[in-house]
Enzyme design. Structure first.
Site, short mmCIF file in Angstrom:
data_model
loop_
_atom_site.label_atom_id
_atom_site.label_comp_id
_atom_site.label_asym_id
_atom_site.label_seq_id
_atom_site.Cartn_x
_atom_site.Cartn_y
_atom_site.Cartn_z
N GLU A 57 -7.33 -7.23 -1.44
CA GLU A 57 -7.58 -7.13 0.01
C GLU A 57 -9.19 -6.48 -0.29
O GLU A 57 -9.39 -5.53 -0.85
CB GLU A 57 -6.78 -6.08 0.75
CG GLU A 57 -5.66 -6.71 1.30
CD GLU A 57 -4.70 -5.59 2.25
OE1 GLU A 57 -5.71 -4.58 2.73
OE2 GLU A 57 -3.58 -5.46 2.29
N GLU A 72 0.74 -1.35 0.08
CA GLU A 72 0.06 0.13 0.17
C GLU A 72 0.90 1.24 0.06
O GLU A 72 0.22 2.43 0.22
CB GLU A 72 -1.10 -0.21 1.11
CG GLU A 72 -1.81 -1.26 1.13
CD GLU A 72 -3.00 -1.27 2.11
OE1 GLU A 72 -3.23 -0.44 3.17
OE2 GLU A 72 -3.85 -1.79 2.12
#
Ligand code: NAG
Ligand code: NAG
Ligand code: NAG
Ligand code: NAG
Ligand code: NAG
Ligand code: NAG
Ligand code: NAG
Length: 920
Positions: free
Chosen positions: A578, A482
């Site tokens: 995710e 991320e």
């Protein structure tokens, strides 16, 4: 003080005299390399103490300070994870700690040409001393350190000292030093985490300073073995194995990574490589002479290529696509006619490609192809199995990975805030056919790019890639978690200096990590970040304008404010790596860490739950979702019943939400939307496992107990699945979804329109499904208005179910039964209070899943939703759970993990609950 002699197997020694280069005459060289682990299990008595000597306890290696202190009964507030002990015991990590070992060794070892002290894992910053001599410093938990101790080690009276510094202090100091130049954020984790700041300044498990699902236990210790390694010339550390298909042969590229005792001196020897199948049949043997010369780092590499007829090999395939066939490879090195070192490993034959083809509709595909078969990744995200690495056991890893296979998963992403997992993790994944998306350990932070940092990371990446590379399960490397999205989204206030942080990003992940990975492992794909747009991110200067684009790469998607049971709430990306919703832990987990007599511990609004809810607004969001989809329970949320009801409701909400979202992703494997979105090839929900007993996104609780979500995963990941969904144009449709064409069996699909107030359906539609089904095409579509007209139904009074049975044998549920709700429960007016009973508990019999299987038969008088059966203290799983019960009877199986199961005790442990008991 420990006196240790060589174990008996090492007595098979050969004695000889060597005239070594440099005119030195040395006697009695051991032909075989020796690794002597200075571990607690081998009887070495370590001590752990505060530097000022005010506290000394027995140390354990491998191990850590937290568990040493707990074992020594120093921690007076109870077990480590009990109540508020994450805070109470934080002082441990604020201190420096020393490890000491006094030991003797066999004089033979001392006299070997090469004598090294190897620390396989130090957590983290420490100075190492042997017999008063400073060997060096460690500063990376993911690095193996090797020190030459040839002239330091004595036969008797050795003193090994490891002086660990507080990781919290070290990181803060480094952060402050960096601050004099510019800030490398975040300044700290959010206050809700109750964590420690600046994990990004220390190369250790980032989550040990806390996460939104885990506590801060900034671990310290010798988390892997410490050993003495002796050898005459060299040792074999790692073996690189890359398999590729070349015509009718498998080509196996080998790199044998050696460590040598010296620099610039050549050693001649012979390599023998043997490949054996599971029946012990020799498939291939190679014998080759070699001359290896240590480089400046005392390393040398031999390279070979094997060719093996493809006809002799069964390729390794992921779970659901064939067998994960492994072969035993042994590599040994012999010098002077004696075998010095042998390494045994299990390898698989497979190729892997990340396919990023341009699409005419815009964007690119993004999927993995294993042995030329496109694989839809079905699975979850793996976080560390424990916050303290020393507490992880092979049995627990096996239990968790087996639960993945039981839930029809074929993939896991090893998330970048944890550890490069233990060897056992990858070995078991190899055996079970679980594809591993492997992040490098960088997550949700900017990172420094000072030279000490980059040097440390470079060693880490080389060592970890060499250690893990041979595993067929590992299919992709990703540079970080991320951090591309964080930069683009300005999560940490970097926007004012975007170019600087982007530059640092490129230096670390592209110029350093990617460069090394390309050299060390050309055999598998590398993506710089997850999520990213793949190649498109790189084309956009590594920070894509929209890293969450549906048209490129993978996405992480979270939104806790949508209708989580409505598929139109979700994107249609190429890969969803995710996504998730939180739920509370079960009563069993909570009971393990709370005070049974403290009412506040047992309140949804209590301090303990609030302490363990690290996700900002987490409890509010769960309450919001529960109230919108189910309605709040009748009970008072601050009461014990209220907490228990919320455990049930949040867990069922989570299961239904992830089911809805996963089915949506699986269905979009075959859908290409007008805007170019779709062709989804991964559904990896966040997260598989838990690190403590707390509200979290996990489907398996700390210790291994399945939440409803994990039971739902068994079904929503089934290779053959009927998906019922509204299409958004006033119709409802059934899709027959299959991973592979051969998973599609002929069957009778029955769709039933049912009213909430009776068991028998109002209308049923049956059709025979044959092998001609087109993927992505509905096999049944009806207008809801028409259906409602025919059945006198409304969204508020009815729901729709599906079943798929074998027309020849009549066998039910050859695909999991499924359903779709047409509204949320607060709108449903005709739900009845069902009386669900356990009417029979059978005798113990053996099945494939457990030698101790028991049938449990349930009965109901009305439709019951989210029926949950609990076996209390008896460890095991049911064949299904959390189900919609709309038959008069249902028999489910319980697969016990307990070896002897007393059916009377089992019966007395069983309890049952369903939705109308809580909301009506
Ligand atoms: C030794 O260090 C501990 C931890 O820092 C401290 O609490 C203690 O007071 C010290 N003892 C002495 C005698 O200095
Ligand atoms: C495939 O094998 C041939 C013949 O042995 C060899 O010339 C060629 O380089 C190999 N291809 C690859 C990609 O290694
Ligand atoms: C292959 O290796 C495994 C694990 O080391 C071992 O248990 C097994 O017996 C070996 N099989 C053969 C056929 O050598
Ligand atoms: C799902 O969401 C869409 C778009 O917001 C909406 O039109 C539809 O009515 C919703 N369906 C249900 C069953 O709530
Ligand atoms: C179904 O539609 C027909 C024609 O529009 C109407 O006559 C009938 O009453 C409807 N039935 C029900 C149960 O709503
Ligand atoms: C349809 O349902 C309504 C309300 O549930 C009921 O009053 C009515 O009698 C039903 N009509 C038929 C034709 O079943
Ligand atoms: C258990 O239940 C299954 C049906 O689900 C049945 O076929 C089987 O005979 C039962 N076995 C025992 C031992 O009760």
């Amino acid at each position: 003080m420990a006196t240790n002699w060589l174990p008996f197997w090492m007595l098979i020694l050969s004695w000889c005299c060597h005239l070594l280069p440099g005119d030195t005459f040395r006697a009695f060289v051991l032909a075989e390399n020796v690794r002597l682990d200075l571990t607690t299990a081998n009887g070495y008595q370590w001590q752990t103490s505060l530097p000022n000597g005010s506290l000394t306890v027995a140390g354990h290696v491998p191990g850590g300070i937290y568990t040493d202190l707990e074992r020594a009964d120093i921690l007076q507030d109870g077990p480590l994870l009990y109540r508020f002990n994450d805070g109470n015991y934080r002082w441990i990590a604020y201190n420096d700690w020393n490890y000491a070992l006094d030991f003797d060794v066999d004089p033979l070892l001392v006299n070997q040409p090469g004598v090294f002290l190897v620390l396989h894992g130090v957590d983290t910053v420490a100075q190492i001393r042997l017999n008063g001599f400073f060997l060096g410093e460690t500063d990376n938990m993911f690095v193996r350190y090797r020190f030459n101790v040839r002239n330091l080690l004595k036969a008797e009276g050795n003193q090994l000292r490891v002086e660990l510094r507080s990781p919290v202090t070290v990181s803060r100091n480094r952060y402050e030093e960096q601050l004099m130049d510019y800030i490398v954020p975040p300044r700290c984790v959010p206050p809700e985490y109750q964590g420690e700041c600046h994990a990004n300044f220390i190369r250790k498990m980032q989550a040990s300073f806390s996460w939104d699902w885990g506590p801060a236990f900034p671990s310290m210790g010798l988390w892997k073995a410490v050993s003495l390694e002796t050898y005459e010339a060299l040792t074999l550390r790692d073996v690189y194995v890359a398999t590729s298909l070349n015509g009718t042969n498998w080509q196996v590229d080998l790199r044998l990574y050696c460590e040598t005792i010296d620099i610039g001196v050549s050693h001649s020897g012979t390599w023998t490589v043997r490949l054996v199948d599971n029946n012990g049949v020799l498939i291939h043997e190679m014998v080759a002479d070699s001359l290896l010369t240590g480089n400046g780092d005392q390393e040398a590499t031999a390279q070979y290529q094997l060719k093996i007829a493809a006809a002799q090999i069964e390729p390794w395939m992921p779970n659901g696509y064939g067998n994960p066939t492994l072969y035993n490879l042994s590599v040994s090195y012999a010098a002077n006619g004696k075998v010095a070192v042998t390494k045994e490993m299990r390898i698989g034959f497979r190729t892997v490609v990340l396919v990023e083809d341009d699409l005419q509709t815009g964007g690119r595909t993004f999927y993995l192809q294993v042995n030329d078969v496109p694989i839809f990744l079905k699975g979850s995200n793996w976080i560390p199995a424990d916050v303290l690495p020393e507490l992880v056991t092979t049995e627990y890893i096996r239990d968790l990975l087996t639960s993945c296979v039981d839930a029809n998963m074929n993939s896991l992403r090893v998330w970048g805030g944890g550890i490069y997992e233990l060897d056992a993790f990858y070995q078991i994944a190899d055996e079970l056919g679980i594809l591993i998306w492997q992040d490098f350990m960088f997550a949700c932070s900017m990172y420094p790019t000072t030279s000490w940092f980059l040097e440390s990371v470079s060693v880490e990446v080389v060592q970890q890639v060499r250690r893990l590379q041979y595993h067929p399960s590992v299919v992709l490397w990703a540079g970080n978690n991320e951090n591309e999205a964080a930069l683009r989204g300005n999560w940490y206030g970097t926007i004012g200096n975007f170019d600087l942080y982007r530059q640092d990003y490129i230096i670390l992940y592209v110029d350093t990590i990617r460069e090394i990975v390309r050299k060390e492992d050309p055999s598998r794909p590398f993506v710089v970040s997850s999520p990213s747009n793949g190649k498109a991110s790189e084309e956009e200067g590594h920070i894509a304008r929209d890293p969450y684009s549906e048209l490129y790469g993978d996405v992480h998607h979270y939104n806790y404010y949508v209708n989580a049971w409505n598929t139109s709430s979700y994107p249609r990306p190429r890969m969803s790596t995710e996504y998730g919703f939180q739920a509370l832990p079960s009563v069993h987990s909570w009971a393990a860490v709370s005070d049974p007599f403290n009412d506040d511990d047992w309140s949804f609004n209590g301090a303990l739950l609030s302490n363990r809810q690290h996700h900002p607004l987490g409890n509010f969001e769960m309450e919001l979702q529960v109230s919108s989809r189910f309605g709040l329970p009748k009970s008072n949320l601050s009461s014990r019943t209220g907490l228990l009801d919320m455990m049930y409701l949040t867990q069922m909400h989570q299961a239904q939400a992830i089911k809805t979202q996963t089915q949506h992703y699986r269905r979009h494997r075959y859908q290409l939307a007008e805007n170019g979105a779709g062709l989804t090839m991964a559904a990896l929900y966040w997260q598989l496992n838990d690190i403590w007993q707390a509200p979290s996104w996990a489907s398996i609780e700390y210790g291994g107990r399945w939440k409803p979500l994990h039971y739902f995963a068994v079904d929503f990941f089934a290779p053959l699945l009927v998906i019922l969904t509204e299409l958004g144009d006033g119709t409802v449709a059934a899709f027959i979804h299959f991973d592979r064409r051969q998973d599609l069996v002929v069957g009778t699909l029955t769709v039933s329109i049912r009213s909430w107030d009776r068991l028998d359906p109002l209308a049923t539609f049956s059709s025979l499904i044959n092998q001609d089904v087109l993927p992505g095409e509905p096999v049944w579509v009806r207008s809801l208005t028409e259906l409602f007209n025919e059945t006198n139904c409304t969204r508020e009074s009815c729901f729709i179910t599906s079943s798929f049975s074998d027309p020849a044998t009549g066998q039910e549920n050859i695909a999991p039964p499924n359903y779709v709700f047409l509204t949320s429960f607060p709108n449903i007016a005709n739900m009845q209070m069902a009386n669900v009973q356990i009417v029979d508990v059978g005798t113990v019999y053996a099945t494939e899943k457990s030698e101790w299987t028991v049938n449990v038969t349930l009965a109901t008088d009305y439709v019951a939703a989210f029926v949950w059966i609990d076996a209390g203290r008896i460890a095991g799983t049911f064949s299904t759970n959390g189900f919609l019960f709309c038959e008069h009877f249902k028999t489910i199986k319980f697969y016990s993990k307990t070896q002897i199961i007393d059916t009377e005790e089992f019966r007395s442990e069983l309890s049952l609950i369903h939705l109308s008991q809580i909301i009506l």
